[in-house]
Design a protein around this motif. Structure first.
Motif, PDB file in Angstrom:
ATOM      1  N   LEU A  42      27.169  54.736 -62.729  1.00 52.13           N
ATOM      2  CA  LEU A  42      28.745  54.461 -62.263  1.00 52.13           C
ATOM      3  C   LEU A  42      28.658  55.152 -60.747  1.00 52.13           C
ATOM      4  N   ALA A  43      28.041  56.466 -60.648  1.00 52.70           N
ATOM      5  CA  ALA A  43      28.004  56.910 -59.422  1.00 52.70           C
ATOM      6  C   ALA A  43      27.121  56.143 -58.208  1.00 52.70           C
ATOM      7  N   LYS A  44      25.944  55.574 -58.845  1.00 49.60           N
ATOM      8  CA  LYS A  44      25.377  54.676 -57.743  1.00 49.60           C
ATOM      9  C   LYS A  44      26.070  53.330 -57.453  1.00 49.60           C
ATOM     10  N   GLY A  45      26.794  52.926 -58.528  1.00 51.52           N
ATOM     11  CA  GLY A  45      27.763  51.677 -58.322  1.00 51.52           C
ATOM     12  C   GLY A  45      28.506  52.017 -56.912  1.00 51.52           C
ATOM     13  N   LEU A  46      29.336  53.303 -57.033  1.00 49.33           N
ATOM     14  CA  LEU A  46      30.174  53.628 -56.043  1.00 49.33           C
ATOM     15  C   LEU A  46      29.379  53.947 -54.619  1.00 49.33           C
ATOM     16  N   GLU A  47      28.170  54.310 -54.776  1.00 50.97           N
ATOM     17  CA  GLU A  47      27.374  54.417 -53.387  1.00 50.97           C
ATOM     18  C   GLU A  47      27.079  53.075 -52.995  1.00 50.97           C
ATOM     19  N   LYS A  48      26.809  52.039 -53.699  1.00 50.46           N
ATOM     20  CA  LYS A  48      26.655  50.721 -53.350  1.00 50.46           C
ATOM     21  C   LYS A  48      27.604  50.408 -52.681  1.00 50.46           C
ATOM     22  N   VAL A  49      29.014  50.488 -53.066  1.00 50.65           N
ATOM     23  CA  VAL A  49      30.247  49.945 -52.549  1.00 50.65           C
ATOM     24  C   VAL A  49      30.365  50.603 -51.094  1.00 50.65           C
ATOM     25  N   GLN A  50      30.070  52.033 -50.853  1.00 52.18           N
ATOM     26  CA  GLN A  50      30.149  52.705 -49.696  1.00 52.18           C
ATOM     27  C   GLN A  50      29.424  52.121 -48.681  1.00 52.18           C
ATOM     28  N   LYS A  51      28.059  51.796 -49.070  1.00 51.13           N
ATOM     29  CA  LYS A  51      27.195  51.304 -48.356  1.00 51.13           C
ATOM     30  C   LYS A  51      27.632  49.737 -47.709  1.00 51.13           C
ATOM     31  N   LYS A  52      28.122  48.829 -48.902  1.00 48.88           N
ATOM     32  CA  LYS A  52      28.508  47.466 -48.350  1.00 48.88           C
ATOM     33  C   LYS A  52      29.797  47.574 -47.500  1.00 48.88           C
ATOM     34  N   ALA A  53      30.680  48.480 -47.889  1.00 45.14           N
ATOM     35  CA  ALA A  53      31.881  48.706 -47.163  1.00 45.14           C
ATOM     36  C   ALA A  53      31.430  48.975 -45.706  1.00 45.14           C
ATOM     37  N   SER A  54      30.376  49.998 -45.207  1.00 41.47           N
ATOM     38  CA  SER A  54      30.006  50.389 -43.924  1.00 41.47           C
ATOM     39  C   SER A  54      29.418  48.996 -43.243  1.00 41.47           C
ATOM     40  N   ALA A  55      28.470  48.311 -43.865  1.00 41.06           N
ATOM     41  CA  ALA A  55      28.215  47.129 -43.386  1.00 41.06           C
ATOM     42  C   ALA A  55      29.074  46.032 -42.991  1.00 41.06           C
ATOM     43  N   GLU A  56      30.022  46.128 -43.887  1.00 42.69           N
ATOM     44  CA  GLU A  56      31.283  44.982 -43.573  1.00 42.69           C
ATOM     45  C   GLU A  56      32.182  45.569 -42.420  1.00 42.69           C
ATOM     46  N   GLY A  57      31.863  46.779 -42.087  1.00 41.71           N
ATOM     47  CA  GLY A  57      32.817  47.519 -41.352  1.00 41.71           C
ATOM     48  C   GLY A  57      34.154  47.672 -41.868  1.00 41.71           C
ATOM     49  N   VAL A  58      34.572  48.001 -43.046  1.00 37.99           N
ATOM     50  CA  VAL A  58      35.438  48.352 -43.731  1.00 37.99           C
ATOM     51  C   VAL A  58      36.059  49.854 -43.423  1.00 37.99           C
ATOM     52  N   ASN A  59      37.215  49.977 -42.910  1.00 40.69           N
ATOM     53  CA  ASN A  59      37.623  51.181 -42.499  1.00 40.69           C
ATOM     54  C   ASN A  59      39.034  51.820 -42.848  1.00 40.69           C
ATOM     55  N   SER A  60      39.408  50.895 -43.655  1.00 41.34           N
ATOM     56  CA  SER A  60      40.735  51.070 -44.056  1.00 41.34           C
ATOM     57  C   SER A  60      40.941  50.424 -45.203  1.00 41.34           C
ATOM     58  N   THR A  61      41.802  51.053 -46.170  1.00 40.61           N
ATOM     59  CA  THR A  61      42.313  50.250 -47.615  1.00 40.61           C
ATOM     60  C   THR A  61      43.806  49.978 -47.701  1.00 40.61           C
ATOM     61  N   PRO A  62      43.869  48.937 -48.395  1.00 40.27           N
ATOM     62  CA  PRO A  62      42.935  47.709 -48.955  1.00 40.27           C
ATOM     63  C   PRO A  62      42.676  46.917 -47.648  1.00 40.27           C
ATOM     64  N   THR A  63      41.399  46.471 -47.893  1.00 39.88           N
ATOM     65  CA  THR A  63      40.669  45.445 -46.956  1.00 39.88           C
ATOM     66  C   THR A  63      40.345  44.392 -47.858  1.00 39.88           C
ATOM     67  N   LEU A  64      40.602  43.155 -47.389  1.00 42.28           N
ATOM     68  CA  LEU A  64      40.253  41.944 -48.166  1.00 42.28           C
ATOM     69  C   LEU A  64      39.466  41.148 -47.395  1.00 42.28           C
TER      70      LEU A  64
END
Lengths: 220, 144
Positions: free
Chosen positions: A166-188
């Protein structure tokens, strides 16, 4: 004298109604969740048919009030109009940056994803959202939502809560968000054969804007 | 003022309350029906505000749909208008005051929390406000 009593009684009754409303008495019921997702396939954190031409990645924090607004007001219509007919699939990307309770909530939802029941839990988390970092995400709160989640096996869910994946899954999301340039929520992030578009802020709260973006990237 | 004139005016106010209660019952019945049918309410101008409000977390109170509360409130208002004595006037004022205060709260939610306007809900809030005015006038006449 009687008039004063009536005014006082009316204020008390109205205050009780408001309190019930504010305490989340309006949080979604299991029946509501079942009805929303009836006939929609769930696979982990993905909602909808795998063959859907358009994918929307939802970057949200379960404690973020604007994500709550999106998920309570816009999300059900997206499911009804686009996901059910197989035109769009949704992928939840749970970010957990507001506080420790965000992590608890996201992990509880990801534990439900192990049984492909993520989206019921997701909906209930937002339907019962309270003030961020107020400590409302207790074990009892999470258990209560799990009991309300249609089709969720409680024992399996509780067992999955301690799963390190579960924690690994959240880390993966963080990395993906950085790669996509997501810096606010919600981002679609709306992706289809016609390209990829990012929606943030007011655009992410507008059903009309999301709808036109789906058409733009090839989901009309 | 002659008692017969006063009674006549009060009858007019009671008739107004009956009419307002019937309109309110109609609105609440429609919204209750769409809630249980799981369909979107028809909103003027193709707006999705009604649907947004009806699908929000505030559309129910401890599992009871808000339109059902409206049905109960307007039914009580209707009954209060049929009762001639002071008790009817007091009951009418109590129901209309609770309804107006709660409608004000719901309108606040629409404007500042849900960020969508449900025209049916606004119409109901206006009906409730008019009912409060009529109920208050009725009591005023009775006591003056």
């Amino acid at each position: 004298m009687i008039l004063a009593l009536i005014v006082a009684a009316a204020i008390v009754v109205a205050a009780i109604l408001v309190a019930i409303s504010q305490l989340g008495g309006g949080g979604a019921s299991s029946g509501e969740v079942s009805k929303l997702y009836a006939g929609v396939p769930q696979n982990g954190t993905t909602l909808g048919k795998g063959s859907a031409p358009v994918t929307i990645y939802l970057y949200e924090d379960f404690q973020c009030p604007y994500c709550g607004e999106f998920s309570r007001n816009v999300f059900p219509r997206l499911v009804k109009d686009y996901v059910k007919p197989g035109r769009v699939k949704l992928v939840s990307e749970p970010m957990a940056f507001i506080g420790p309770d965000s992590v608890k909530a996201a992990e509880a939802a990801l534990a439900a994803a192990k049984q492909n029941r993520y989206w019921g839990y997701y909906y209930l988390l937002f339907a019962n959202q309270k003030t961020e970092n107020s400590g409302y995400v207790t074990d009892d709160f999470l258990n209560n939502l799990a009991q309300k989640t249609p089709g969720l096996d409680m024992n399996r869910w509780k067992g999955a809560l301690s799963d390190p994946s579960l924690a690994k899954g959240l880390e993966k999301v963080q990395k993906k968000a950085s790669a996509e340039g997501v810096n606010s929520t919600p981002t679609l992030i709306v992706e289809g054969p016609g390209g990829k578009k990012k929606l943030t802020g007011d655009q992410a709260q507008s059903y009309g804007k999301i709808s036109s973006t789906i058409k733009q990237v090839g989901g009309s | 003022m002659a008692p017969s004139v006063k009674r006549g005016r009060n009858r007019g106010l009671r008739a107004a309350l009956v009419a307002l209660a019937v309109i309110g019952l109609g609105i609440s019945a429609y919204l209750t029906w769409v809630h249980f049918e799981g369909i979107a309410p028809v909103c003027a101008g193709g707006s999705h505000g009604c649907e947004t409000v009806q699908s929000s977390r505030y559309a129910s109170l401890a599992g009871v749909p808000v339109p059902v509360l409206g049905l109960v409130g307007y039914a009580l208002l209707f009954v209060s208008a049929l009762v001639r004595e002071e008790i009817g006037a007091y009951l009418g004022l109590l129901v209309a005051l609770v309804g107006t205060l709660f409608s004000a709260y719901l309108t606040y939610l629409e404007l500042f929390v849900i960020h969508a306007i449900c025209q049916w809900c606004v119409a109901s809030a206006l009906v409730m406000l008019l009912s409060l005015v009529a109920a208050f006038a009725r009591l005023w006449r009775l006591s003056s």
